[in-house]
Write a protein that holds these residues in place. Sequence first.
Motif, mmCIF file in Angstrom:
data_model
loop_
_atom_site.group_PDB
_atom_site.id
_atom_site.type_symbol
_atom_site.label_atom_id
_atom_site.label_comp_id
_atom_site.label_asym_id
_atom_site.label_seq_id
_atom_site.Cartn_x
_atom_site.Cartn_y
_atom_site.Cartn_z
ATOM 1 N N THR A 274 0.833 26.167 -2.617
ATOM 2 C CA THR A 274 1.928 26.495 -3.517
ATOM 3 C C THR A 274 1.979 25.552 -4.712
ATOM 4 O O THR A 274 1.425 24.449 -4.684
ATOM 5 N N ARG B 200 -0.504 26.867 -11.549
ATOM 6 C CA ARG B 200 -0.270 28.027 -10.688
ATOM 7 C C ARG B 200 -1.590 28.652 -10.235
ATOM 8 O O ARG B 200 -1.743 29.034 -9.073
ATOM 9 N N LYS C 234 4.577 24.035 -5.713
ATOM 10 C CA LYS C 234 5.369 22.873 -5.291
ATOM 11 C C LYS C 234 4.494 21.846 -4.585
ATOM 12 O O LYS C 234 4.642 20.638 -4.784
ATOM 13 N N THR C 235 3.551 22.301 -3.773
ATOM 14 C CA THR C 235 2.667 21.397 -3.034
ATOM 15 C C THR C 235 1.758 20.628 -3.990
ATOM 16 O O THR C 235 1.558 19.419 -3.845
ATOM 17 N N ARG D 289 2.287 19.892 -7.094
ATOM 18 C CA ARG D 289 3.091 18.898 -7.815
ATOM 19 C C ARG D 289 3.428 17.710 -6.910
ATOM 20 O O ARG D 289 3.473 16.569 -7.379
ATOM 21 N N TYR D 290 3.661 17.990 -5.630
ATOM 22 C CA TYR D 290 3.957 16.910 -4.702
ATOM 23 C C TYR D 290 2.755 15.991 -4.534
ATOM 24 O O TYR D 290 2.898 14.769 -4.509
ATOM 25 N N ARG E 225 2.642 13.697 -7.323
ATOM 26 C CA ARG E 225 3.700 12.683 -7.271
ATOM 27 C C ARG E 225 3.359 11.531 -6.340
ATOM 28 O O ARG E 225 3.685 10.370 -6.634
#
Length: 238
Positions: free
Chosen positions: A15, A6, A17-18, A20-21, A24
């Motif tokens: 973000t 964070r 989410k970004t 983590r993407y 991935r």
Amino acid sequence: MAWSTRELAELAGTTLKTVRYYHRIGLLAEPERGANGYKRYRISHLIRLLRIRRLVELGVPLSDIEAMDESEGNAERTLRALDAELKASIERQERMRKELALILDRRSLVDLPPGFDGDVADLSEVERSMLMVFSRVLDAETMDAVRELHAAPRHPAQAELDALPADADEVTRQRLAEALAPVARDQIEAQPSLTDARTRVALTKHAVLSGLIELYNPAQLDVLRRLNALIEKKEKGP
């Protein structure tokens, strides 16, 4: 010094989410974990994330970033391709702005394909609609010819065809077809590319025929049939 996921996202202006993407899809390496099991990001991760965000802001697709990392050659090719796309986009937007300026000056142009920037107030709604259809089914050369023809003053017989009522009698239909015949021949002579336009739109002939049938009334269609017969008869000779 180490940051949580964070905190890293906040520092990079993105973000959770970004981040983590990116993990991935393999763009951002996973960091080591502390004794408590939490990820511990360091300055190298922040720099990498900032670089990714910078390329994304420039318009580089995520799928191209990994290839850019492989070599300077890949990076240069990707950036030059992006520059070419941006140049084309800017040129397209400049053309759009010019068209919008014309439309703001003459609102009627919104009902016509690009390139019709003259006085079109005397064009009927039917003719404007057909021009829109033609712009999708005729090739560029033929459309250029159509634009040139419409830049010239319209013959009175063309305006009469636009206003022809559905119950026009046989005499009126034949007279109008005969009045239009020399106009059509002059147009074909001035723009030879129109003579084989029907062949070029063979695959989209249905669109043209549908437009004619739905937009013109029976009397107007009959005049067009008579006109076509007169032109063919003239071409074949006595």
